[in-house]
Structure formats: C-alpha cells, structure tokens
Design an enzyme around this catalytic site. Structure first.
Site, PDB file in Angstrom:
ATOM      1  N   ALA A  71      -4.330  -2.306  -4.004  1.00 50.62           N
ATOM      2  CA  ALA A  71      -3.777  -3.244  -2.855  1.00 50.62           C
ATOM      3  C   ALA A  71      -3.267  -2.719  -1.456  1.00 50.62           C
ATOM      4  CB  ALA A  71      -2.560  -4.048  -3.535  1.00 50.62           C
ATOM      5  N   GLY A 116      -4.867  -1.167  -7.603  1.00 52.45           N
ATOM      6  CA  GLY A 116      -5.757  -2.523  -7.745  1.00 52.45           C
ATOM      7  C   GLY A 116      -7.056  -2.110  -7.706  1.00 52.45           C
ATOM      8  N   GLU A 119      -7.747  -1.505 -11.305  1.00 52.85           N
ATOM      9  CA  GLU A 119      -7.481  -2.896 -11.938  1.00 52.85           C
ATOM     10  C   GLU A 119      -8.983  -3.621 -11.969  1.00 52.85           C
ATOM     11  OE1 GLU A 119      -3.834  -3.948  -9.977  1.00 52.85           O
ATOM     12  OE2 GLU A 119      -3.086  -4.459 -12.037  1.00 52.85           O
ATOM     13  N   GLU A 139       1.661   2.813  -8.725  1.00 52.15           N
ATOM     14  CA  GLU A 139       2.581   1.755  -8.568  1.00 52.15           C
ATOM     15  C   GLU A 139       4.043   2.241  -8.547  1.00 52.15           C
ATOM     16  OE1 GLU A 139      -0.276   1.378  -9.792  1.00 52.15           O
ATOM     17  OE2 GLU A 139      -1.109  -0.700  -9.028  1.00 52.15           O
TER      18      GLU A 139
END
Ligand code: COA
Length: 268
Positions: A71, A116, A119, A139
C-alpha cells in the site's frame, strides 16, 4: 504483445495470444499500490473476465526491483478510523476479484513483494519468484496489520506458525526461504522469469478452460466461508489501530524520513 486498447495510469495491460499480462506500473515508487492502481486493477480484471480469448493472466511489476512494495504509505498517512474501513474493504474486494477470476492467475514476483504486494500475490493461483525476490509483511513497523486479506491468505498458504513469524516478527524472507515455506511455487533466474511464467501459462492452457475454472473454484471453496468472516475480522482490527496515536506516529515517522531523504538528495 499487443496493448489492450484502454490506457491506464498505474498499470499496463497487454495481450499475448491467450495470455493477458497485467504490469504494475509505478516503478519510481517500487510499484506501491495507491487508490488509482486498485481501481485500475479492478477494471482490468472485469475486462479480462469478459474477454473469452483471454484464458490466463500473469501479474508482474515494472522494472527490476519490485513486484510491489505494498500500500502507498502516503495514503495510509491520511486514513482516519472512518476511512480506514473503506480502504481495507476496497483492497479486500479487488484481491477477492483476483481470487474469484474464472481464469488462472500467476504472480511473477520480480523483486520485492511486501505488504499489499504480497497480499496481491497471495490472491493469485501460482507464485513464481526471481532469485533476488524478497517477500514479507513490514506492517508491524508501521504499527498496523495487513488489511487486504494477508492475515487470512498467508496462514492458509504457509500455516499459522510461519504466518506469525512473517507478520508478527516482520521477517523479510529471500526467495529460497519463501520456496521452503511454500510461499512461492518455484524460484527462477531473473532473466527467465517472464519465460517461465509464460511456460506455466502454456501448461495451464492445455486443460479445458471450464475444467480449470471449476477446479479453481472448488479448491477456493475450502477457504471461502471462513475467508468472509476472517476478512471482516481483519478489517475491524485494522481500523482499530487507526484510532491510536502510536500508529499514526509510526506512519508519519516513516514518511518524514522519506521526505528528509528526498530533501537531502535535492541538496546533492
Ligand atoms: N509506499 C509509498 N512509497 C513507497 C513505498 C510504499 N509502500 N515503497 C517504496 N516507496 C517509494 C519510496 O518512498 C521512494 O520514493 P522517493 O524516491 O520519492 O523517496 C521509492 O519508492 C524508492 O524506494 P526507496 O525506499 O528509496 O528504496 P530502498 O531501496 O531504499 O528501500 C524498501 C526499499 C522496499 C526497503 C523501502 O522502499 C520500504 O521499506 N518501503 C516500504 C515497504 C512497506 O512498508 N510496505 C508496506 C506498506 S503497508
């Protein structure tokens, strides 16, 4: 390769006979996923779903350094408790769309796959990694948790123990270690990654499209019921962290270190 007619800002969509390539295309930001990229990925997946000529998808990152570093942290910085839920839901929905696509999806991990980015790779059916790829969930350093399905798909893929090592300790692993834990299916030299992904696509294309689709959906149904509840849980817990001063400080500190670095560069 022929470009698909629609032009995008943050991805490239190219069709090579029956295979469609999605290239994450923000190389100067190591292909970090911002809101525009999520929207464009979603649109591209809808286009591919409707395109009967397109039978297999390969996702890769532009440049030699990254598949995606996750992200866009400058967008995380702006999140409030209210917007964090929408942010998490949006990413979860797009990655669910990857998982639900009626055609096989291969992640060709050509460098960093972090947060992300990983992910997204986890929502794909197959993961090939180049020798220099590094995978992980940073994270914790930002005081948050994965919010786009990683807390659910990672333990399903590698088991809870490895998932805890990756997420709770924030361990970043190299490609060979990722292979050992089953996080990727194969490790190949960087210069053969695209050819290997194409060869895998060709093998998949030997099967009947409807048989492949049914196999994919049957296997995905193993996790589906618990995935829905798990994604809701992930979202709620992700959002909670955005109410804390400590999380905000960690995200701000990451971004301001960046700004200082950029400032220094300008002085050089
Ligand atoms: N969000 C926003 N920008 C990002 C980014 C992200 N997730 N990952 C990389 N970038 C940007 C950097 O800010 C930098 O931009 P700048 O040149 O304008 O300063 C550019 O991409 C290149 O990255 P840089 O950090 O300079 O490369 P590096 O080789 O020094 O470090 C990483 C590589 C992957 C270790 C480092 O970029 C990093 O830690 N990124 C964040 C990863 C992360 O925490 N992702 C999870 C988000 S939830």
């Amino acid at each position: 390769m022929s470009p698909v007619s629609k032009s995008y800002k943050t991805i490239k969509l190219t069709k090579e006979q029956t295979t469609t390539w999605i290239t994450l295309n923000r190389p100067n930001k190591l292909n970090a996923i911002n809101a525009t990229m999520l929207e464009e990925l979603s649109e591209a997946l809808d286009t591919i779903e409707k395109d009967s000529e397109s039978r297999c998808v390969i996702i890769i990152g532009e440049g030699k350094r990254a598949f995606s570093t996750g992200a866009d942290i400058t967008e995380l910085q702006k999140l409030t408790q209210e917007t964090a839920s929408k942010f998490s839901r949006k990413g979860q929905k797009v990655f669910n769309k990857v998982e639900a696509l009626s055609k096989p999806v291969i992640a060709a991990i050509n460098g960093y796959a972090l947060g992300g980015g990983l992910e997204l790779a986890l929502a794909c059916d197959f993961r090939l990694a180049s020798e220099h790829a590094e995978l992980g969930f940073p994270e914790m350093k930002l005081g948050i948790i994965p919010g786009w399905g990683g807390s659910q798909r990672l333990p399903w893929t590698v088991g809870a123990a490895e998932a805890k090592r990756l997420i709770m300790l924030g361990n970043r692993v190299k490609a060979d270690e990722a292979l050992r834990m089953g996080l990727v299916d194969k490790v190949v030299p960087q210069n053969t990654l695209e050819a290997e992904a194409e060869a895998l696509a060709q093998r998949l294309l030997e099967s009947l499209p409807t048989a492949l689709k049914n196999a994919k959906h049957a296997i995905n149904s193993v996790t589906q019921r618990s995935l829905e509840a798990g994604l809701k849980k992930e979202r709620d817990l992700f959002v909670l962290l955005f109410s804390t001063k400590e999380t905000r400080e960690r995200i701000d500190s990451f971004v301001s270190k960046r700004n200082r670095k950029v400032g220094n560069r300008k002085l050089d």
